[in-house]
Scaffold this active site. Structure first.
Site, PDB file in Angstrom:
ATOM      1  CE  LYS A  10      25.135   6.540  13.847  1.00  0.00           C
ATOM      2  NZ  LYS A  10      25.014   5.174  13.280  1.00  0.00           N
ATOM      3  CG  PHE A  58      23.143  -4.568  13.511  1.00  0.00           C
ATOM      4  CD1 PHE A  58      22.536  -3.371  13.862  1.00  0.00           C
ATOM      5  CD2 PHE A  58      22.826  -5.140  12.290  1.00  0.00           C
ATOM      6  CE1 PHE A  58      21.624  -2.748  13.025  1.00  0.00           C
ATOM      7  CE2 PHE A  58      21.920  -4.532  11.434  1.00  0.00           C
ATOM      8  CZ  PHE A  58      21.310  -3.326  11.805  1.00  0.00           C
ATOM      9  NE  ARG A  86      19.684   7.473   3.343  1.00  0.00           N
ATOM     10  CZ  ARG A  86      19.847   6.626   4.360  1.00  0.00           C
ATOM     11  NH1 ARG A  86      19.794   7.059   5.606  1.00  0.00           N
ATOM     12  NH2 ARG A  86      20.069   5.348   4.140  1.00  0.00           N
ATOM     13  CB  THR A  92      25.296   2.053   6.288  1.00  0.00           C
ATOM     14  OG1 THR A  92      24.050   2.631   5.879  1.00  0.00           O
ATOM     15  CG2 THR A  92      25.213   1.652   7.738  1.00  0.00           C
ATOM     16  CG  ASN A 113      27.647   4.417  10.897  1.00  0.00           C
ATOM     17  OD1 ASN A 113      27.311   4.909  11.969  1.00  0.00           O
ATOM     18  ND2 ASN A 113      26.782   3.967  10.012  1.00  0.00           N
ATOM     19  CG  HIS A 116      20.991   8.571  12.277  1.00  0.00           C
ATOM     20  ND1 HIS A 116      20.585   7.339  11.829  1.00  0.00           N
ATOM     21  CD2 HIS A 116      19.892   9.364  12.285  1.00  0.00           C
ATOM     22  CE1 HIS A 116      19.275   7.385  11.588  1.00  0.00           C
ATOM     23  NE2 HIS A 116      18.829   8.601  11.858  1.00  0.00           N
TER      24      HIS A 116
END
Ligand code: CMP
Length: 138
Positions: A10, A58, A86, A92, A113, A116
Site C-alpha cells: 500500500k 472508513f 494472511r 488487519t 496497514n 493487502h
C-alpha cells in the site's frame, strides 16, 4: 486459483521505502511471484476495488488513502496461498498483529496497514483479474 493469492503493497509502505524488504519477506516465505506491477489507483478505481466496504464508515478514508500514491500489486503462488499469506502479513490492525508479521513490522495503523492480502480464493481471483491480464502473468 486455489494455490494463488493477490497482494498490494500500500502507499504508506511504498512511500517509506519498504517495498523491497516486504517483497523479500514474501519470497523468503516461499511465495512465487506470478505477476507484479507498480501502479497508482485513481479514486474511482480504489473505490471499485474496495466496493464491498462502501457502507462502512472508513470507506472514504480507505479510498483516499489507497489513491494517495503508488502501490505494488502482485499475484503470488504457493500451496494454501490465501491462508498462508494472511498468516505472513498478520492482523488487519498492526497493534493486534503477531510479532514478525509484515504488518507488525511495517504498518502504522488499521487504516495505513502496509499491505493487502485476499481473504478467500474467490476474492483472490476477482482481485487478480482487476489488475492483471492473462498476458501479464508468468
Ligand atoms: P485490507 O486488508 O486491504 O482490506 C480492507 C481495508 O480496510 C483494510 O485492509 C484496512 O486498511 C481498512 N480498514 C479496515 N478497518 C478500518 C478502520 N476501522 N479504519 C480505517 N480503515 C480500515
Amino acid at each position: 486459483m486455489n494455490n494463488r493469492t493477490f497482494t498490494m503493497i500500500k502507499p504508506d509502505a511504498f512511500s517509506k521505502g519498504y517495498s523491497g524488504l516486504i517483497l523479500d519477506r514474501i519470497i523468503q516465505a516461499g511465495f512465487k511471484i506470478i505477476a507484479v506491477k507498480m501502479t497508482r489507483l485513481s479514486p474511482e478505481k480504489a473505490g471499485e476495488f474496495y466496493a464491498v466496504h462502501r457502507e462502512r464508515g472508513f470507506y472514504q478514508e480507505l479510498v483516499d488513502f489507497m489513491s494517495s500514491g503508488p502501490i505494488i500489486a502482485a499475484i503470488l503462488e504457493k500451496s494454501n496461498a490465501v491462508a498462508d499469506f494472511r498468516t505472513l502479513i498478520g492482523a488487519t490492525d498492526p497493534a493486534k498483529a503477531t510479532e514478525g508479521t509484515i504488518r507488525k513490522l511495517y504498518a502504522a495503523s488499521v487504516g495505513e496497514n502496509a499491505i493487502h492480502g485476499s481473504d478467500s480464493n474467490e476474492n483472490a481471483k476477482i482481485e487478480s483479474d482487476f489488475f492483471f491480464s492473462v498476458l501479464e502473468r508468468y
